[in-house]
Design a protein around this motif. Structure first.
Motif, short mmCIF file in Angstrom:
data_model
loop_
_atom_site.label_atom_id
_atom_site.label_comp_id
_atom_site.label_asym_id
_atom_site.label_seq_id
_atom_site.Cartn_x
_atom_site.Cartn_y
_atom_site.Cartn_z
N THR A 132 0.09 0.00 16.46
CA THR A 132 -1.22 0.53 16.83
C THR A 132 -1.40 1.93 16.28
O THR A 132 -0.43 2.68 16.08
N VAL A 133 -2.65 2.27 16.05
CA VAL A 133 -3.02 3.64 15.72
C VAL A 133 -4.26 3.97 16.54
O VAL A 133 -5.16 3.14 16.69
N ARG A 134 -4.27 5.18 17.11
CA ARG A 134 -5.36 5.60 17.97
C ARG A 134 -5.93 6.92 17.46
O ARG A 134 -5.20 7.78 16.98
N GLY A 135 -7.23 7.04 17.61
CA GLY A 135 -7.88 8.27 17.17
C GLY A 135 -9.25 8.42 17.77
O GLY A 135 -9.62 7.73 18.73
N THR A 136 -10.02 9.31 17.17
CA THR A 136 -11.36 9.59 17.66
C THR A 136 -12.34 9.59 16.50
O THR A 136 -12.09 10.22 15.47
N LEU A 137 -13.42 8.87 16.67
CA LEU A 137 -14.52 8.85 15.70
C LEU A 137 -15.61 9.79 16.20
O LEU A 137 -16.09 9.64 17.33
N ARG A 138 -15.99 10.74 15.38
CA ARG A 138 -17.01 11.72 15.76
C ARG A 138 -18.14 11.70 14.74
O ARG A 138 -17.90 11.54 13.54
N CYS A 139 -19.36 11.87 15.23
CA CYS A 139 -20.54 11.90 14.37
C CYS A 139 -21.46 13.01 14.85
O CYS A 139 -21.75 13.12 16.05
N LEU A 140 -21.96 13.81 13.92
CA LEU A 140 -22.90 14.86 14.27
C LEU A 140 -24.31 14.33 14.48
O LEU A 140 -25.13 14.98 15.11
N ASP A 141 -24.57 13.15 13.95
CA ASP A 141 -25.93 12.61 13.94
C ASP A 141 -25.98 11.31 14.74
O ASP A 141 -25.15 10.41 14.55
N ALA A 142 -26.95 11.21 15.64
CA ALA A 142 -27.05 10.03 16.50
C ALA A 142 -27.33 8.76 15.72
O ALA A 142 -26.88 7.67 16.09
N ARG A 143 -28.06 8.86 14.62
CA ARG A 143 -28.37 7.66 13.83
C ARG A 143 -27.11 7.12 13.15
O ARG A 143 -26.89 5.91 13.13
N ALA A 144 -26.29 8.01 12.62
CA ALA A 144 -25.03 7.56 12.03
C ALA A 144 -24.12 6.97 13.10
O ALA A 144 -23.38 6.01 12.85
N TRP A 145 -24.17 7.54 14.29
CA TRP A 145 -23.37 7.02 15.40
C TRP A 145 -23.74 5.58 15.70
O TRP A 145 -22.86 4.75 15.99
N ASP A 146 -25.02 5.24 15.61
CA ASP A 146 -25.45 3.87 15.87
C ASP A 146 -24.89 2.90 14.83
O ASP A 146 -24.66 1.72 15.13
N GLU A 147 -24.66 3.36 13.60
CA GLU A 147 -24.18 2.50 12.52
C GLU A 147 -22.67 2.47 12.43
O GLU A 147 -22.09 1.54 11.85
N ALA A 148 -21.99 3.48 12.94
CA ALA A 148 -20.59 3.70 12.63
C ALA A 148 -19.69 2.57 13.12
O ALA A 148 -18.70 2.22 12.45
N GLY A 149 -19.98 1.99 14.27
CA GLY A 149 -19.10 0.96 14.81
C GLY A 149 -18.97 -0.25 13.90
O GLY A 149 -17.85 -0.73 13.64
N ALA A 150 -20.09 -0.73 13.39
CA ALA A 150 -20.05 -1.90 12.50
C ALA A 150 -19.34 -1.58 11.20
O ALA A 150 -18.56 -2.40 10.68
N VAL A 151 -19.58 -0.39 10.66
CA VAL A 151 -18.91 0.01 9.42
C VAL A 151 -17.41 0.15 9.64
O VAL A 151 -16.59 -0.25 8.81
N LEU A 152 -17.02 0.71 10.79
CA LEU A 152 -15.59 0.85 11.10
C LEU A 152 -14.91 -0.51 11.15
O LEU A 152 -13.84 -0.70 10.55
N GLN A 153 -15.49 -1.47 11.85
CA GLN A 153 -14.91 -2.79 11.96
C GLN A 153 -14.74 -3.42 10.58
O GLN A 153 -13.67 -3.97 10.24
N GLU A 154 -15.78 -3.35 9.78
CA GLU A 154 -15.73 -3.94 8.44
C GLU A 154 -14.68 -3.26 7.57
O GLU A 154 -13.95 -3.91 6.83
N ALA A 155 -14.59 -1.95 7.67
CA ALA A 155 -13.65 -1.20 6.84
C ALA A 155 -12.20 -1.56 7.19
O ALA A 155 -11.37 -1.76 6.29
N VAL A 156 -11.89 -1.63 8.47
CA VAL A 156 -10.52 -1.97 8.87
C VAL A 156 -10.15 -3.36 8.38
O VAL A 156 -9.07 -3.59 7.81
N GLU A 157 -11.04 -4.32 8.60
CA GLU A 157 -10.76 -5.68 8.17
C GLU A 157 -10.57 -5.76 6.66
O GLU A 157 -9.67 -6.48 6.18
N TYR A 158 -11.38 -5.04 5.92
CA TYR A 158 -11.28 -5.06 4.45
C TYR A 158 -9.96 -4.44 3.98
O TYR A 158 -9.28 -4.98 3.10
#
Length: 404
Positions: free
Chosen positions: A264-290
């Protein structure tokens, strides 16, 4: 804005804060010596409730821990919603090494983020406003909130329990050891970032390190997640949004010649912008799987949406800055930068506009003690500064509809 800088009401507030100051400092030191971690702040809640009750007020306990307390004229009398002042009360699970006589007496628990100061400041502002209740044109609600330091934070629970019902504006101060005592930093718009905990778990059959081709290499795949996923986020999301994924913990295996079956690896995802925050979860999932796709491992991504950015309303920020100048002087209002830290005060702002300021706690010429470290030391003159500012904020906000 109402009265000019250095108004008569500012002098009155200063006098009332000074009258309560010895007690406020004692409260802060007592809380520092007896810290309580998130959702266990029972002693803190009882102490604050008892002091407010002694002042003739009627605090209401929130479910679990925390409380709210209304003072001044109610909406029925004024036709105006209340102004809220918020403090968080919880401590952190780390050893206290501040070296002060009031150092924590609880092993492994410390007020290393200044919440003891926040609590004393809002208590002080409340006592002053109770003294000056006849000068209030709108009611004030004090919110003493539990569990700011965990996800999900206590602000959501407080909102669900009605802490923000009937509130039109909400304000808070947060200790800032980079600012000298006597200064209060502010900015319009985002002042903190979104902050989400992330855990990536990889599994395979495991095997011998001499035969990595016969199993999914969890350790090697974790290495790719650690180095490549943050880079993918930086290319898939707008770089102006300040997306930052930083790992803080990694674990896999116990022997040097065995490929483990899980890691396992644990960390924190931070975003300065609320709009990017709304998108970040899906991009994170896709990136890890890829990233792990070539390595024959199974992947689980646990992304917990934590808190959105605190976005100060422009008009509320002007109210805060006007209060600072009035009670502290024209040079006391400082411009501050947006932080990558998270703050669940943001959830209160989903119910009403408001602003958070940064309360200077550094002794001029002294060391900057960082937050979330056990050796944090604050200049206790910040307690009087914060109480004066928030008391004045409540009066300004209650008289100025432009802060809505």
């Amino acid at each position: 804005m109402p009265e000019a800088a250095g108004s008569a009401i500012a002098d009155l507030i200063r006098a009332r804060v000074d009258a309560h100051l010895d007690e406020l400092v004692a409260v802060r030191r007592d809380l520092h010596a007896h810290p309580e971690v998130s959702n266990t702040e029972r002693r803190t809640t009882d102490l604050i409730a008892a002091r407010l009750t002694a002042a003739g007020l009627a605090p209401r306990l929130l479910p679990g821990t925390g409380l709210v307390c209304d003072l001044g004229p109610g909406p029925v009398t004024t036709g105006r919603p209340r102004v809220a002042l918020r403090a968080d009360m919880d401590a952190l699970p780390l050893p206290d090494t501040c070296g002060e006589p009031w150092q924590s007496t609880v092993p492994g628990v410390a007020h290393a983020c200044g919440h003891d100061v926040h609590t004393a400041v809002v208590l002080g502002a409340g006592l002053v406003l109770a003294d000056l209740a006849e000068s209030l044109r709108t009611g004030v609600r004090l919110i003493f909130q539990a569990a700011e330091e965990v996800q999900p934070g206590g602000a959501e629970a407080a909102v669900a329990a009605g802490a923000m019902d009937g509130v039109a504006q909400v304000f808070a101060l947060h200790c800032d050891p980079r600012l000298d005592v006597g200064l209060v930093g502010s900015r319009s718009g985002p002042i903190t970032s979104a902050s989400d905990p992330v855990t990536v778990t990889l599994t395979s059959d495991g095997g011998h390190t001499s035969r990595p081709h016969l199993t999914g290499d969890v350790v090697f795949a974790l290495g790719q997640v650690i180095t490549q996923v943050p880079a993918v986020l930086g290319r898939r999301l707008d770089p102006r949004s300040g997306v930052n994924l930083t790992w803080g913990n990694v674990h896999a295996g116990s022997a040097g010649n065995a490929i483990p079956s899980t890691g396992t690896v644990r960390g924190t995802l931070r975003c300065l912008d609320a709009r990017a925050w709304d998108e970040a979860g899906a991009v994170l999932q896709e990136a890890v799987e890829y990233v792990v796709a070539p390595y024959r491992v199974q992947v689980e991504v646990l992304h917990v949406r934590g808190v959105p950015p605190v976005e100060n309303a422009p008009a509320a920020t002007r109210v805060l800055e006007a209060a600072v100048r009035d009670v502290l002087g024209p040079d006391a209002a400082a411009t501050t930068e947006q932080s990558l830290g998270g703050e669940d005060f943001a959830w209160l702002l989903t119910r009403a506009p408001g602003a958070m300021g940064r309360l200077g706690t550094r002794t001029p010429g002294g060391r900057s003690h960082d937050l979330h470290r056990g050796d944090l030391v604050v200049d206790e003159r910040a307690i009087a500064v914060g109480a004066r500012v928030l008391a004045r904020v409540a009066m300004f906000a209650g008289r100025d509809d432009r802060s809505r």
